[in-house]
Design a protein around this motif. Structure first.
Motif, PDB file in Angstrom:
ATOM      1  N   GLY A  12      57.457  28.227  15.022  1.00 23.35           N
ATOM      2  CA  GLY A  12      57.874  27.293  13.979  1.00 23.35           C
ATOM      3  C   GLY A  12      58.148  25.909  14.532  1.00 23.35           C
ATOM      4  N   TYR A  13      58.909  25.850  15.605  1.00 23.98           N
ATOM      5  CA  TYR A  13      59.256  24.543  16.180  1.00 23.98           C
ATOM      6  C   TYR A  13      58.003  23.818  16.670  1.00 23.98           C
ATOM      7  CZ  TYR A  13      61.561  20.980  18.981  1.00 23.98           C
ATOM      8  OH  TYR A  13      61.978  19.774  19.488  1.00 23.98           O
ATOM      9  N   ALA A  14      57.140  24.552  17.369  1.00 27.67           N
ATOM     10  CA  ALA A  14      55.915  23.933  17.878  1.00 27.67           C
ATOM     11  C   ALA A  14      55.031  23.451  16.731  1.00 27.67           C
ATOM     12  CB  ALA A  14      55.155  24.933  18.753  1.00 27.67           C
ATOM     13  N   GLY A  15      54.935  24.242  15.673  1.00 27.28           N
ATOM     14  CA  GLY A  15      54.103  23.863  14.529  1.00 27.28           C
ATOM     15  C   GLY A  15      54.590  22.594  13.861  1.00 27.28           C
ATOM     16  N   PHE A  16      55.878  22.503  13.593  1.00 24.97           N
ATOM     17  CA  PHE A  16      56.421  21.300  12.962  1.00 24.97           C
ATOM     18  C   PHE A  16      56.339  20.094  13.893  1.00 24.97           C
ATOM     19  CE2 PHE A  16      58.807  24.548  10.417  1.00 24.97           C
ATOM     20  CZ  PHE A  16      58.235  24.235   9.197  1.00 24.97           C
ATOM     21  N   LEU A  17      56.499  20.348  15.188  1.00 22.20           N
ATOM     22  CA  LEU A  17      56.426  19.257  16.152  1.00 22.20           C
ATOM     23  C   LEU A  17      55.008  18.689  16.224  1.00 22.20           C
ATOM     24  CD1 LEU A  17      58.068  17.710  18.340  1.00 22.20           C
ATOM     25  CD2 LEU A  17      57.245  19.408  19.988  1.00 22.20           C
ATOM     26  N   ILE A  18      54.012  19.565  16.311  1.00 18.88           N
ATOM     27  CA  ILE A  18      52.622  19.125  16.389  1.00 18.88           C
ATOM     28  C   ILE A  18      52.204  18.410  15.097  1.00 18.88           C
ATOM     29  CG2 ILE A  18      50.224  19.933  16.530  1.00 18.88           C
ATOM     30  CD1 ILE A  18      51.284  22.201  18.350  1.00 18.88           C
ATOM     31  N   ALA A  19      52.677  18.913  13.959  1.00 22.05           N
ATOM     32  CA  ALA A  19      52.332  18.300  12.676  1.00 22.05           C
ATOM     33  C   ALA A  19      53.157  17.046  12.387  1.00 22.05           C
ATOM     34  CB  ALA A  19      52.529  19.319  11.555  1.00 22.05           C
ATOM     35  N   ARG A  20      54.109  16.739  13.260  1.00 26.86           N
ATOM     36  CA  ARG A  20      54.994  15.580  13.100  1.00 26.86           C
ATOM     37  C   ARG A  20      55.724  15.626  11.752  1.00 26.86           C
ATOM     38  NH1 ARG A  20      51.442  10.502  15.599  1.00 26.86           N
ATOM     39  NH2 ARG A  20      51.175  11.420  17.690  1.00 26.86           N
ATOM     40  N   LYS A  21      56.238  16.787  11.451  1.00 26.16           N
ATOM     41  CA  LYS A  21      56.937  16.979  10.186  1.00 26.16           C
ATOM     42  C   LYS A  21      58.441  17.170  10.362  1.00 26.16           C
ATOM     43  CE  LYS A  21      53.451  16.804   7.331  1.00 26.16           C
ATOM     44  NZ  LYS A  21      53.387  15.740   6.294  1.00 26.16           N
ATOM     45  N   ILE A  22      58.933  17.002  11.579  1.00 29.22           N
ATOM     46  CA  ILE A  22      60.374  17.150  11.803  1.00 29.22           C
ATOM     47  C   ILE A  22      61.075  15.862  11.382  1.00 29.22           C
ATOM     48  CG2 ILE A  22      62.184  17.520  13.523  1.00 29.22           C
ATOM     49  CD1 ILE A  22      60.249  19.199  15.123  1.00 29.22           C
ATOM     50  N   PRO A  23      62.081  15.933  10.516  1.00 30.35           N
ATOM     51  CA  PRO A  23      62.773  14.723  10.070  1.00 30.35           C
ATOM     52  C   PRO A  23      63.424  13.985  11.240  1.00 30.35           C
ATOM     53  CG  PRO A  23      63.357  16.608   8.701  1.00 30.35           C
ATOM     54  CD  PRO A  23      62.603  17.148   9.876  1.00 30.35           C
ATOM     55  N   ALA A  24      63.581  12.686  11.065  1.00 29.61           N
ATOM     56  CA  ALA A  24      64.217  11.873  12.104  1.00 29.61           C
ATOM     57  C   ALA A  24      65.613  12.402  12.401  1.00 29.61           C
ATOM     58  CB  ALA A  24      64.295  10.413  11.641  1.00 29.61           C
ATOM     59  N   GLY A  25      65.926  12.534  13.680  1.00 31.02           N
ATOM     60  CA  GLY A  25      67.241  12.999  14.102  1.00 31.02           C
ATOM     61  C   GLY A  25      67.394  14.503  14.160  1.00 31.02           C
ATOM     62  N   TRP A  26      66.316  15.235  13.853  1.00 35.71           N
ATOM     63  CA  TRP A  26      66.422  16.691  13.796  1.00 35.71           C
ATOM     64  C   TRP A  26      65.767  17.402  14.971  1.00 35.71           C
ATOM     65  CZ3 TRP A  26      68.940  20.156  10.667  1.00 35.71           C
ATOM     66  CH2 TRP A  26      69.641  19.613   9.589  1.00 35.71           C
ATOM     67  N   HIS A  27      65.103  16.690  15.848  1.00 34.19           N
ATOM     68  CA  HIS A  27      64.421  17.343  16.970  1.00 34.19           C
ATOM     69  C   HIS A  27      65.409  18.135  17.835  1.00 34.19           C
ATOM     70  CE1 HIS A  27      60.319  15.652  16.609  1.00 34.19           C
ATOM     71  NE2 HIS A  27      60.950  14.655  15.992  1.00 34.19           N
ATOM     72  N   GLY A  28      66.470  17.471  18.261  1.00 35.64           N
ATOM     73  CA  GLY A  28      67.458  18.134  19.110  1.00 35.64           C
ATOM     74  C   GLY A  28      68.172  19.257  18.401  1.00 35.64           C
ATOM     75  N   ARG A  29      68.460  19.055  17.114  1.00 38.64           N
ATOM     76  CA  ARG A  29      69.171  20.079  16.355  1.00 38.64           C
ATOM     77  C   ARG A  29      68.344  21.356  16.227  1.00 38.64           C
ATOM     78  NH1 ARG A  29      71.708  16.826  11.202  1.00 38.64           N
ATOM     79  NH2 ARG A  29      70.579  15.000  11.916  1.00 38.64           N
TER      80      ARG A  29
END
Length: 380
Positions: A133-150
């Motif tokens: 899940g994390y890799a998929g959202f990261l590759i698609a650049r769909k993680i909201p700003a400020g949420w990567h670390g969380r």
């Protein structure tokens, strides 16, 4: 010669007006909030299942059936009778078999092996679901700003949890040390971290269920004192969960089966007979269960105070959240008493543990709504 101009006349020749653009706070920050929230819900459900399976593994004394930590190759169970016999032979070398389970045949061993294997396998599934899940959202650049670390944090804690799981099991995989179960304080650490992960997932799910704009506006109406009260309630409930793990770790819930007294008296007999004295707080069934009971009464008293304060909130959703948390706490107290009176049978004890999840998450929701209240109209 130019004529006179009105003081209200536009100086610029361009009379076009720029329209107001709503939603600027969320622009570029939204990401796939709904999809990420759904992914976290799946992780949340899996962690709850992990806590339940872990509780059943402990209650069935299955946790020491796998005597090695093999994070990769251990994903496959024994595939032949000779492999099953090899695993059984390893189990026969530890104290639990020598002191407690010499009656076991291979078929009996298989039943406890599957509980522990299932618990470890579920941990692998959780790790895989998080990583994909994390890799998929990261590759698609769909993680909201400020949420990567969380979003990275639950995965990191999950990896640590796997190591703590083996640290816990290794305390009971002994030869000649008279250990027939894992160290109770290690079990409490293992369960405590599971609840930390669960709490993070729940908090993130609640935050992602609302827009960034909504959260920023709601934060201005934060009920600071009530938030502090809910924070204390959450920490107190977490402490009681850890004490409950100590009770489960030494089967203290099956030693004193009367209530409200313990063996006919307020303070249980022989509660401090171990030396040095500090060992009694982890290993004396009487003292550990006594502490769990007293902490339960205090938690109930604190819950009554928090509930009465929460009922005075200006926000209907917050009031309802405190009502729900307090109702769950009352039910948990009753379940605790029933568990004791019935000597902690498997089906009641696991419901008691599952109810602890509900109490913790509902208190967390009340806390969240104190920080980010949902405004309601005067009419509604």
């Amino acid at each position: 010669m130019s004529g006179k101009r009105s003081i209200f006349e536009e100086v610029s020749g361009d009379t076009r007006k720029t329209a107001a653009q709503p939603g600027m706070i969320d622009r570029g920050r939204g990401g796939a909030r709904g999809a990420i929230r759904a992914w976290l819900m799946v992780l949340f459900a899996l962690v709850v299942a992990m806590i339940v399976v872990g509780g059943l593994t402990r209650l069935t004394d299955s946790g020491l059936s796998i005597t090695e930590w093999r994070p990769v190759t251990g994903a496959l169970p024994p595939m032949s009778e000779s492999e099953w016999q090899a695993e059984f032979d390893k189990y026969k070398q530890i104290d639990q078999w020598r002191l407690q389970n010499q009656w076991m045949e291979l078929g009996d061993f298989k039943s406890i092996y599957w509980w522990e294997w299932g618990h470890r396998q579920l941990g692998r599934v959780i790790g895989l679901v998080w990583a994909l899940g994390y890799a998929g959202f990261l590759i698609a650049r769909k993680i909201p700003a400020g949420w990567h670390g969380r979003l990275l944090l639950p995965g990191a804690l999950g990896g640590i949890q796997g190591a703590i799981g083996w640290w816990m099991v290794s305390s009971g995989v002994t030869q000649g040390e008279e250990m027939t179960s894992v160290a109770s304080y290690r079990l409490a650490t293992h369960l405590g971290l599971a609840f930390v992960i669960l709490g993070l997932l729940a908090w993130y799910m609640m935050a992602l269920g609302r827009s960034e704009r909504d959260l920023m506006q709601a934060r201005r109406a934060k009920e600071t004192r009530l938030f502090g009260l809910a924070t204390g309630w959450m920490h107190f409930a977490f402490l009681q969960i850890l004490i409950g793990a100590l009770v489960a770790g030494i089967d203290a819930g099956r030693n004193f089966v009367d209530w409200p007294l313990m063996a006919g008296q307020f303070f249980p007999p022989d509660a401090t007979e171990l030396t040095p004295l500090w060992r009694n707080f982890f290993e004396s069934p009487g003292l550990v269960q006594f502490i769990h009971r007293m902490a339960g009464y205090l938690l109930l008293a604190y819950g009554i105070m928090a509930w009465l304060r929460g009922r005075r909130s200006a926000h209907a959703q917050t009031r309802f959240a405190f009502n729900a948390a307090f109702a769950a706490l009352l039910l948990q107290v009753v379940l605790g008493i029933v568990t004791v009176l019935n000597a902690a049978p498997l089906h009641i004890a696991i419901v008691h543990q599952l109810m602890a999840v509900a109490v913790f998450v509902l208190i967390l929701r009340a806390r969240f709504l104190c920080a980010y209240p949902i405004a309601t109209s005067v009419r509604g």
